[in-house]
Design a protein around this motif. Structure first.
Motif, PDB file in Angstrom:
ATOM      1  N   PRO A  95     -24.281 -21.324   7.194  1.00 19.66           N
ATOM      2  CA  PRO A  95     -24.609 -20.087   7.754  1.00 19.66           C
ATOM      3  C   PRO A  95     -25.174 -20.172   9.037  1.00 19.66           C
ATOM      4  N   ASP A  96     -24.511 -19.115   9.973  1.00 17.39           N
ATOM      5  CA  ASP A  96     -25.407 -19.299  11.387  1.00 17.39           C
ATOM      6  C   ASP A  96     -26.331 -18.316  11.384  1.00 17.39           C
ATOM      7  N   MET A 143     -16.885 -23.590   0.544  1.00 22.67           N
ATOM      8  CA  MET A 143     -17.212 -23.297   1.801  1.00 22.67           C
ATOM      9  C   MET A 143     -18.004 -24.201   2.591  1.00 22.67           C
ATOM     10  N   TRP A 199     -20.080  14.891   1.731  1.00 23.07           N
ATOM     11  CA  TRP A 199     -20.543  15.578   3.268  1.00 23.07           C
ATOM     12  C   TRP A 199     -19.404  16.623   3.291  1.00 23.07           C
ATOM     13  N   MET A 253     -22.444 -16.878   5.855  1.00 22.79           N
ATOM     14  CA  MET A 253     -21.232 -16.177   6.852  1.00 22.79           C
ATOM     15  C   MET A 253     -20.799 -15.172   5.576  1.00 22.79           C
ATOM     16  N   ASP A 278     -21.785  19.457  13.923  1.00 24.36           N
ATOM     17  CA  ASP A 278     -20.690  18.755  13.426  1.00 24.36           C
ATOM     18  C   ASP A 278     -19.169  19.136  14.332  1.00 24.36           C
ATOM     19  N   HIS A 328     -26.417  22.772  12.381  1.00 24.29           N
ATOM     20  CA  HIS A 328     -25.820  21.576  11.723  1.00 24.29           C
ATOM     21  C   HIS A 328     -24.129  21.841  11.932  1.00 24.29           C
ATOM     22  N   ARG A 384     -20.217  20.805   3.596  1.00 27.34           N
ATOM     23  CA  ARG A 384     -19.856  21.672   4.655  1.00 27.34           C
ATOM     24  C   ARG A 384     -19.148  22.914   4.463  1.00 27.34           C
ATOM     25  N   ASN A 417     -18.571 -24.152   5.834  1.00 29.68           N
ATOM     26  CA  ASN A 417     -19.580 -23.577   6.716  1.00 29.68           C
ATOM     27  C   ASN A 417     -20.938 -23.462   6.687  1.00 29.68           C
TER      28      ASN A 417
END
Lengths: 142, 128
Positions: free
Chosen positions: A5-6, A1, B23, B1, A102, A98, B27, A3
């Motif tokens: 890192p930005d 690599m 989840w 990155m 939902d 809730h 329910r 590149n």
């Protein structure tokens, strides 16, 4: 690599880091109600111990049930039962809230605040109503 | 990155390491519990007495035993799911989290087994 890192590998020390809501947000009753749902859920988990104890006592016969009745007659246990019943009714109403969210309904600020008040007041009313009816039933049969 | 896609970051991450199943089950169990707990609360009010013969006779009825069995097992399952989320939120150390979750799961299973055995014992009339 090759590149470069930005984004730096570590954030600068004074960069704004995300914090948990209870550290950053102003204390609001809607937030307290949200915590209360967790707290009552935990309370109900503890209450399950008493529920299972009651079931086991019935299955163990007359004498075991009689000693369980002495436990349930203790004033501290009676206070606990009232607290568990409140926890149940609040958790029930908050749970319904809730389930409504939902489905995508009631998420606007005004309606969320209104349903919060309904859950809070409603749980107190239901707890009081439950004990009044229960005690009236016990008195009527005696 | 990072070469990971947004989807890849979402999948398998988070404190729970998995996605929608937990989840969804929470329910499903909560909807079932709305009905079962309302039945149970109404039954308690209508019972009229908590003396042994009354409670025993009520529990010995097939329909009551089946509904109570459902209430106990689904309720304890729902409790396990809820406590699991709290542990995942507040226990950060991986080993401690696994240990606490295992203990909590075992305790819930023990409670469910005790409740189911007690209900069936009365319903099948093994003890009076």
């Amino acid at each position: 690599m090759k590149n470069v890192p930005d984004v730096p590998a570590t954030n600068p020390p004074n960069a704004a880091r995300p914090l948990s809501p209870f550290l950053t947000y102003k204390w609001r009753y809607t937030m307290a109600l949200s915590f209360l749902n967790r707290v009552t859920g935990c309370a109900l988990t503890a209450g399950t111990l008493l529920f299972v104890y009651w079931l086991v006592a019935i299955s163990n016969g007359v004498e075991a049930y009689a000693s369980a009745q002495r436990v349930f007659a203790h004033p501290l246990v009676k206070v606990l039962l009232v607290m568990f019943s409140y926890a149940f009714f609040y958790h029930l109403l908050a749970g319904l809230r809730h389930l409504m969210w939902d489905t995508g309904h009631g998420l606007e600020r005004r309606s969320a605040q209104l349903s919060g008040w309904i859950a809070f007041i409603g749980s107190i009313v239901l707890t009081a109503g439950f004990w009044l009816l229960l005690l009236a039933g016990l008195r009527g049969a005696a | 990155m990072s070469l990971r896609s947004s989807l890849g970051k979402v999948e398998g991450l988070g404190a729970a390491k998995e996605g929608a199943h937990h989840w969804w089950v929470q329910r499903m169990t909560s909807v079932a519990l709305v009905l079962l707990t309302l039945w149970f609360v109404t039954s308690l009010v209508l019972l009229g007495s908590f003396e042994y013969p009354v409670v025993h006779a009520w529990l010995a009825k097939s329909l009551n035993a089946v509904l109570l069995l459902l209430l106990a097992t689904i309720g304890i399952y729902h409790s396990q799911l809820g406590v699991q989320v709290i542990v995942e939120d507040y226990v950060n150390h991986h080993g401690a989290k696994l240990t606490v979750l295992m203990v909590i799961n075992f305790l819930h299973l023990l409670l469910a087994a005790l409740a189911a055995f007690a209900i069936l014992r009365v319903a099948f009339g093994a003890s009076t």
